[in-house]
Scaffold this active site. Sequence first.
Site, PDB file in Angstrom:
ATOM      1  N   GLU A 192     -68.836 -59.901  16.604  1.00  0.00           N
ATOM      2  CA  GLU A 192     -67.823 -61.166  16.105  1.00  0.00           C
ATOM      3  C   GLU A 192     -68.299 -62.153  17.987  1.00  0.00           C
ATOM      4  O   GLU A 192     -69.225 -63.113  17.107  1.00  0.00           O
ATOM      5  CB  GLU A 192     -66.732 -61.396  16.334  1.00  0.00           C
TER       6      GLU A 192
ATOM      7  N   HIS B 294     -75.434 -60.856  10.950  1.00  0.00           N
ATOM      8  CA  HIS B 294     -74.440 -58.591  10.525  1.00  0.00           C
ATOM      9  C   HIS B 294     -75.087 -58.572  10.803  1.00  0.00           C
ATOM     10  O   HIS B 294     -74.671 -57.232  10.908  1.00  0.00           O
ATOM     11  CB  HIS B 294     -72.986 -59.878   9.919  1.00  0.00           C
TER      12      HIS B 294
ATOM     13  N   GLU C 296     -63.234 -54.405   6.058  1.00  0.00           N
ATOM     14  CA  GLU C 296     -62.693 -54.251   7.295  1.00  0.00           C
ATOM     15  C   GLU C 296     -61.474 -55.506   7.178  1.00  0.00           C
ATOM     16  O   GLU C 296     -60.986 -55.906   6.829  1.00  0.00           O
ATOM     17  CB  GLU C 296     -63.911 -55.391   7.859  1.00  0.00           C
TER      18      GLU C 296
ATOM     19  N   GLU D 106     -69.479 -58.828   5.564  1.00  0.00           N
ATOM     20  CA  GLU D 106     -71.538 -58.783   5.843  1.00  0.00           C
ATOM     21  C   GLU D 106     -71.791 -57.464   4.801  1.00  0.00           C
ATOM     22  O   GLU D 106     -71.889 -57.040   5.449  1.00  0.00           O
ATOM     23  CB  GLU D 106     -71.406 -58.944   7.584  1.00  0.00           C
ATOM     24  N   ASN D 107     -70.378 -56.889   4.142  1.00  0.00           N
ATOM     25  CA  ASN D 107     -70.701 -56.022   3.815  1.00  0.00           C
ATOM     26  C   ASN D 107     -72.348 -55.682   3.730  1.00  0.00           C
ATOM     27  O   ASN D 107     -72.984 -56.413   2.957  1.00  0.00           O
ATOM     28  CB  ASN D 107     -70.078 -55.056   2.364  1.00  0.00           C
TER      29      ASN D 107
ATOM     30  N   GLY E  79     -62.624 -65.874   5.464  1.00  0.00           N
ATOM     31  CA  GLY E  79     -64.128 -66.709   5.310  1.00  0.00           C
ATOM     32  C   GLY E  79     -64.769 -65.925   4.258  1.00  0.00           C
ATOM     33  O   GLY E  79     -65.876 -65.856   3.219  1.00  0.00           O
ATOM     34  N   ALA E  80     -65.549 -64.999   4.935  1.00  0.00           N
ATOM     35  CA  ALA E  80     -66.573 -63.875   4.250  1.00  0.00           C
ATOM     36  C   ALA E  80     -66.388 -62.938   5.191  1.00  0.00           C
ATOM     37  O   ALA E  80     -65.699 -62.483   5.851  1.00  0.00           O
ATOM     38  CB  ALA E  80     -67.758 -64.824   4.071  1.00  0.00           C
TER      39      ALA E  80
ATOM     40  N   GLU F 157     -72.782 -64.028   8.568  1.00  0.00           N
ATOM     41  CA  GLU F 157     -73.148 -63.534   7.845  1.00  0.00           C
ATOM     42  C   GLU F 157     -74.009 -62.340   7.605  1.00  0.00           C
ATOM     43  O   GLU F 157     -74.339 -61.554   7.637  1.00  0.00           O
ATOM     44  CB  GLU F 157     -72.062 -63.068   6.329  1.00  0.00           C
TER      45      GLU F 157
HETATM   46  N1  TRP Z   1     -66.003 -59.736   9.492  1.00  0.00           N
HETATM   47  C1  TRP Z   1     -65.987 -60.567   9.126  1.00  0.00           C
HETATM   48  C2  TRP Z   1     -66.507 -61.682   9.168  1.00  0.00           C
HETATM   49  O1  TRP Z   1     -68.070 -62.131   9.536  1.00  0.00           O
HETATM   50  C3  TRP Z   1     -64.175 -60.805   9.283  1.00  0.00           C
HETATM   51  C4  TRP Z   1     -63.477 -60.282   8.040  1.00  0.00           C
HETATM   52  C5  TRP Z   1     -63.758 -61.054   6.935  1.00  0.00           C
HETATM   53  C6  TRP Z   1     -62.308 -60.018   7.829  1.00  0.00           C
HETATM   54  N2  TRP Z   1     -62.828 -60.901   6.083  1.00  0.00           N
HETATM   55  C7  TRP Z   1     -61.598 -59.890   6.698  1.00  0.00           C
HETATM   56  C8  TRP Z   1     -61.637 -59.847   8.931  1.00  0.00           C
HETATM   57  C9  TRP Z   1     -60.303 -59.015   6.578  1.00  0.00           C
HETATM   58  C10 TRP Z   1     -60.898 -58.273   8.871  1.00  0.00           C
HETATM   59  C11 TRP Z   1     -60.273 -58.613   7.476  1.00  0.00           C
HETATM   60  O2  TRP Z   1     -66.018 -62.760  10.289  1.00  0.00           O
HETATM   61 ZN    ZN Z   2     -68.410 -62.241  11.803  1.00  0.00          ZN
END
Ligand code: TRP
Ligand code: ZN
Length: 833
Positions: free
Chosen positions: A317, A298, A118, A261-262, A258-259, A295
């Site tokens: 988000e 998500h 992402e 959600e794959n 931060g993290a 996460e």
């Molecule tokens: N989707 C992630 C979240 O939980 C955000 C995120 C994590 C992200 N790594 C990233 C967005 C790298 C862009 C690039 O919020």
């Molecule tokens: Zn998120």
Amino acid sequence: MANKPVKRLADYKAPAFLISALDLTFELHDTQTRVTAVSTLTKNGTDPLLRLDGEQLELVSVELDGKAVTPRFEEGQLVIEVAKDSATLKIVTQIDPTANTALEGLYRSGGAFCTQCEAEGFRRITYFLDRPDVLAVYTTKVIADKAQYPQLLSNGNLVESGELEGGRHFATWHDPHPKPCYLFALVAGDFDLLEDSFTTASGRDVLLQIFVDKGRRVQARHAMEALKFSMKWDEDTYGLEYDLDRFMIVAVDFFNMGAMENKGLNIFNAKYVLADDDTATDQDFDNIAAIIAHEYFHNWTGNRVTCRDWFQLSLKEGLTVFRDQQFSSDWAGSSATRIKEAQVIRTLQFAEDAGPMSHPIRPLEVAEMNNFYTVTVYNKGAEVIRMLNGLLGKAGFRAGMDLYFKRHDGQAVTCDDFVDAMADANDVDLSRFKGWYRQSGTPVLTVREIWENGHYGLKLSQLTPPTSDQAEKGPLPLPFAIELLGHGKDVLQLQDAEQTFALGQFDEKPILAPLCGFSAPVKLVFEQSDDELAALMEKASDGFVRVDAAERLLQRLVAAWLQGQEHPALELWLRSLHGIATRPLTDAFLDAELFKVPSVNAMQGWFEQIDLDGLVAARQRLRSQVRERLFAVLHDRYQMVKDVKEKGARALTNSLLTLLAEPLEQGVFDRYQQARNMTERQGALAAAVAGDLANSDALLADFAERFEDNPQVMDKWLMLQGQRSGALKRMGKVMEHSAFNWNNPNRTRALIGTFIATNPECHTEAGYQWLSEVLPKLDAINPQATARMVGPLLQWRRFDQKRRQGLEALLKGLQTPHTSADLGELLGKALKG
Ligand code: TRP
Ligand code: ZN
């Protein structure tokens, strides 16, 4: 500059092809990894040209239905003509994960392979339709050296694994849930593993696994508890169950955010997984629980129902932040939780909206998508969902969520689809409410009291000033929650630009507590008397109102000081603090907030033009007034709470210690030495740094020695180095310390990001000079992380003339042929006009 073309929401077109299945094979090698991608394609219309995104790839071969084709490149995309309605496309690419310091796509972190896709990182793995509305079923075979990478992970369920020649082995994973490529993940490494299990409401057993660096398994226990609590919470609150046989979390130290959600394989910044009492503060524990929940949530709000395009980012988000906030208030909630959420909006989001990056929670134009993972999309987005929740009530909101999943499970949808589900489930018209998705900027809510013949009422009016992106604004529906002290609470629904509300008959004019719980993301203009503000600060039942009343008093005081005048608010504020410090303790978390002197950053939000020197001086003066006038009572309270083994008491102790650092110099030192946990130790160290005590050097040196082996703890040390006075002249030395690493965004954010965001020394000639050397270097290593640090500099027009000139020169100097698209977009916006 590597400028990316701007994309517009209005130009959305459905993809020309769909990809129903993707078979991936990764032959992992540190510098030469080979990726084979086999896509099952169908035409989604009549256009025969398949245009695939790709970046930083070495193309090895392309085959369409088994026949080699020679593709052409157009505007950076790989273009293939597909005559038939469906086809099988095989693409082989080669990439270098070790050279990847941008941390997008496939890269190595501390000797392990991992991915971050992402928003648009998958195109750094293979040529693909890298957009969230193309959903495929993935099968992923990972091949690597067995000794170095014993664990091979990807999304979904493990279907096969085995040995290969030459010390290599493989694992094949299958994810039955169709997903966009931004949710793809792969990890290969040698980790310690913490395992547990969870039985879902319908009785399915789910294997839970957390992978962490060797030797740190026990530090994942808190994250595991938070995960199980999250799974249960989502079942209880929204009826949402997990949908795979296993749920994996991997903690890595090199991570831009931060993290992530794959699907079935979340990848976390290690700082949001690892914790124990000796190395993590109470705040760290709470942050971990919130991000684990975020996460995990998500999986439904983001993965099962995903975004049609990236303009809809707040669909997942904003909603998921709202859900994690609800979770946090159930998990570890205190009166300070909501206060801190409001602070994020009022200091960071309002500033973003007042500057060159202003955008609605659903942006209309984007060049580099990475730049739109903002406090506006995330946190203001969550405030918008919170308003919906308040408007529809708990049951109504739940009915809307149920309908949203019933309609859209398995789809890629828009924010309108979400609001429509809410409207239809409740049979209400939300068309005006949708304005919150279209309009940027902060509404200014003006409150006027009406007090005639014993009748009390309010006249509310709203006006949103123009923003850099949008000149025309209209009124938005918003809930204005109030308390009349001693008479109860109410929520007024403001629908129009101006409205009058009659609130009944009273013997005396009641005292109004406005915007309880920060019921809407607005700025308040209300000429309430100083005495009433002091009463609110001491007596309102809502914690946010109490802290806000203190701020409104201080705003008046500081405004007067900046004009060289005195103001009666000082005495009222001190008297209220005295009252709070001498009354029986009822809410230590709240008192901890009330005993903080607002940061210079928070004060910047009170004024359009930033008189930085004036604000720094005002803050010092506030601190010294408190010390001189209230030392005895604050010290008594400090003595009372300092040994209580409880979170609220620790928060209050740290606030008091920070206020009293100078007169309590020895106390700070003792507190540090005798600390029983990181909350106490870090609190004492931070107090020493805030007070610029003579012993802070010795304490920082001691801290570095104790924790040199723990990068997450050393980030606290780097942050304090970034914050402290005299930071700039020590930078060279700190950057030579083994704790610092140019390639790791946790380290650079802690030191350089903190310096930019909090240290007034940043805004000196020497500060700008230093940044003109450091930022290009960082940008060349990691554009996304660098772009996330420069936000405060983009506010250059709000500073005094000398700083304005210095900042303008700095920003212009950063625009070179080497500047990344990420940083380039921000600079272009900031310098425009
Ligand atoms: N989707 C992630 C979240 O939980 C955000 C995120 C994590 C992200 N790594 C990233 C967005 C790298 C862009 C690039 O919020
Ligand atoms: Zn998120």
